[in-house]
Scaffold this active site. Structure first.
Site, PDB file in Angstrom:
ATOM      1  N   HIS A  51      11.926 -42.181  -5.873  1.00 28.46           N
ATOM      2  CA  HIS A  51      12.307 -40.914  -6.488  1.00 28.46           C
ATOM      3  C   HIS A  51      12.626 -39.907  -5.389  1.00 28.46           C
ATOM      4  CE1 HIS A  51      10.187 -41.507 -10.647  1.00 28.46           C
ATOM      5  NE2 HIS A  51      10.949 -42.531 -10.314  1.00 28.46           N
ATOM      6  N   GLU A  53      11.696 -36.724  -4.842  1.00 40.13           N
ATOM      7  CA  GLU A  53      10.543 -36.019  -4.285  1.00 40.13           C
ATOM      8  C   GLU A  53       9.717 -36.959  -3.415  1.00 40.13           C
ATOM      9  OE1 GLU A  53      11.019 -34.540  -8.631  1.00 40.13           O
ATOM     10  OE2 GLU A  53      11.222 -36.417  -7.544  1.00 40.13           O
ATOM     11  N   CYS A  89       5.379 -38.535  -8.783  1.00 44.59           N
ATOM     12  CA  CYS A  89       5.759 -37.442  -7.886  1.00 44.59           C
ATOM     13  C   CYS A  89       4.762 -36.288  -7.971  1.00 44.59           C
ATOM     14  CB  CYS A  89       7.185 -36.995  -8.185  1.00 44.59           C
ATOM     15  SG  CYS A  89       8.386 -38.276  -7.736  1.00 44.59           S
TER      16      CYS A  89
END
Length: 147
Positions: A51, A53, A89
């Site tokens: 992802h 982040e 995240c």
């Protein structure tokens, strides 16, 4: 902080995300307290499951500036994750002790119900939503049903 400038940069990064039928295209930037970029990432930039982040946080791992940094993300940080359930995240942000998160768009219930904002606020993280960037963040994800 120049929130608009950094969110614009995050939107640009989101456009680099390889398209997926099962995941959002997201951009993220970590900025230190002086306004300098520490790290950036986008969905699937280092591996097919990473992802945005997560990518930015991995690149800045161990940097003492994280304790005063701001994370800019085009999408609400995930709170549920199928492929890496222990590495959401939101959990990574809390583990890194990031005090401030700025987002463009809350995650719609396309894949999961996200509670990232609520969890961050409950943990004392300052969360800022820049609603004026939501349309741009959605547009990068126009290939997904329900967006």
């Amino acid at each position: 902080m120049d929130d608009q400038r950094w969110m614009s940069h995050a939107i640009t990064l989101a456009h680099r995300s390889p398209r997926s039928a099962t995941a959002f295209a997201v951009g993220a930037v970590l900025v230190d307290e002086t306004g300098a970029e520490m790290a950036a990432g986008w969905s699937r930039d280092t591996d097919p499951l990473v992802h945005a982040e997560e990518s930015a946080l991995l690149k800045a791992a161990g940097d003492p500036r994280l304790a005063a940094a701001t994370l800019y993300s085009t999408l609400e940080p995930c709170s549920k994750r199928a492929h890496r359930p222990d590495a959401t995240c939101t959990a990574l942000i809390l583990a890194a002790r990031i005090p401030r998160v700025v987002l463009a768009w809350r995650e719609p219930d396309v894949f999961v119900t996200c509670e990232g904002v609520a969890l961050l606020i409950a943990a004392g993280v300052e969360v800022v939503e820049l609603a004026e960037f939501a349309a741009a963040a959605r547009a990068v994800n126009g290939h997904l049903p329900g967006v």
